[in-house]
Design a protein around this motif. Structure first.
Motif, PDB file in Angstrom:
ATOM      1  N   UNK A   1       8.558   8.112  43.995  1.00  0.00           N
ATOM      2  CA  UNK A   1       7.406   8.987  43.824  1.00  0.00           C
ATOM      3  C   UNK A   1       6.230   8.296  43.140  1.00  0.00           C
ATOM      4  N   UNK A   2       6.447   7.092  42.605  1.00  0.00           N
ATOM      5  CA  UNK A   2       5.329   6.338  42.036  1.00  0.00           C
ATOM      6  C   UNK A   2       4.450   5.741  43.130  1.00  0.00           C
ATOM      7  N   UNK A   3       4.976   5.693  44.345  1.00  0.00           N
ATOM      8  CA  UNK A   3       4.193   5.215  45.478  1.00  0.00           C
ATOM      9  C   UNK A   3       3.576   6.396  46.211  1.00  0.00           C
ATOM     10  N   UNK A   4       2.351   6.225  46.650  1.00  0.00           N
ATOM     11  CA  UNK A   4       1.620   7.296  47.318  1.00  0.00           C
ATOM     12  C   UNK A   4       1.388   6.937  48.781  1.00  0.00           C
ATOM     13  N   UNK A   5       1.688   7.868  49.670  1.00  0.00           N
ATOM     14  CA  UNK A   5       1.397   7.662  51.083  1.00  0.00           C
ATOM     15  C   UNK A   5      -0.103   7.827  51.295  1.00  0.00           C
ATOM     16  N   UNK A   6      -0.738   6.783  51.819  1.00  0.00           N
ATOM     17  CA  UNK A   6      -2.187   6.831  52.006  1.00  0.00           C
ATOM     18  C   UNK A   6      -2.592   6.890  53.468  1.00  0.00           C
TER      19      UNK A   6
END
Length: 314
Positions: free
Chosen positions: A212-217
């Motif tokens: 969850x620390x990574x964001x889908x962009x």
């Protein structure tokens, strides 16, 4: 010419138009031939060779302050098949004799993650013994790590921060040694989609961002013609590879009343727990469509590819 993976700071809204396709190069080492010694390198020596290469890569990444990689079985198999293809054909290329590129090979073998490939060759090697081949493999890898800017594409691949796994493919035919290193980024779990569809169709693409620390962009769909087997002379000319120019971009859906700079509100439905889904149109003509998920570490992080899923359209 060796081209590096380009990393630039780009905004969450503009990255899909700004992100440049990555391209990687090749490395050749020439040796002088000597008489064959007793005890030849064989498949039984592959586990040790991979273990030594993995240890070397992780030492290099640790010295650069980066996370260590794990060995990926599928990547080893895919890289091994490509190394054997190159050794049999006595060529060095990111393209296989069937015309497929690294991400084609990994995806059609069942992989869903983003990959980058380094490839190296040594011809007329000095020794066919396990010790001799292991030394050559170490030298081949070291020659890639020791590259200097601006021609340091291999080094950048080895030290790319987003990689989590790696596979090593090794093949020896006569005095021709080939090494393929397939680096993998495992950040997304995607739901199954058909690997082959008819033209003018769409697929419902869904999955979950694991951390969850990574964001889908964003998500991109790249379009390219069906590969055809190249001439052997073409394969023996060193060249880099990258993603196709033709692509369509999709962005996360924004709240009501909020729009991106181009006036759109986004297409990707973001769900709880890092889950997402979006309907993606595929090409109207035969070809390979590659679905690439882009993530960033936080809203202001540099986007990186997290999937390369190929769909054959006929």
């Amino acid at each position: 010419m060796v081209m590096d993976l380009v990393q630039v700071a780009i905004s969450r809204r503009s990255f899909l138009k700004s992100a440049a396709p990555f391209a990687l190069g090749l490395r050749t080492i020439a040796r002088g031939q000597t008489p064959i010694e007793s005890g030849r390198f064989s498949e039984d020596d592959l586990p040790l060779a991979r273990e030594q290469l993995l240890r070397t890569v992780n030492e290099e990444r640790s010295q650069a302050g980066l996370s260590k990689l794990e060995l990926d079985g599928l990547a080893c198999n895919v890289a091994g098949d490509h190394a054997l293809d190159m050794a049999k054909g006595e060529f060095l290329s990111h393209w296989g004799s069937d015309g497929r590129k690294p991400y084609h090979r990994y995806s059609f073998a069942g992989g869903t993650d983003a990959v980058q490939e380094n490839a190296s060759s040594a011809d007329d090697i000095l020794s066919l013994t396990p010790a001799g081949v292991l030394k050559d493999l170490h030298d081949m890898h070291l020659s890639m790590l020791n590259e200097k800017p601006p021609n340091d594409g291999h080094r950048r691949t080895i030290l790319f921060p987003a990689h989590t796994h790696v596979g090593f493919g090794i093949a020896l035919r006569g005095f021709h040694l080939r090494l393929a290193e397939l680096y993998v980024a495992k950040y997304v779990r995607v739901d199954p989609i058909p690997q082959r569809v008819k033209s003018k169709q769409s697929v419902l693409f869904s999955g979950r961002v694991l951390n969850q620390q990574n964001e889908l962009v964003g998500v991109e769909v790249y379009y390219e013609p069906l590969p055809t087997p190249p001439q052997i002379e073409w394969l023996r000319v060193e060249r880099s590879y990258g993603m196709p120019d033709e692509r369509e971009s999709f962005q996360p859906r924004l709240p009501a009343g909020v729009h991106y700079s181009d006036g759109t509100a986004g297409e990707i439905e973001m769900l709880a727990g890092g889950n997402f889904r979006v309907r993606l149109p595929l090409s109207k003509i035969p070809g390979i469509n590659t679905i690439m998920v882009w993530l960033s570490k936080g809203e202001n992080g540099v986007p990186f590819p997290a999937s390369q899923i190929c769909v054959l359209v006929d």
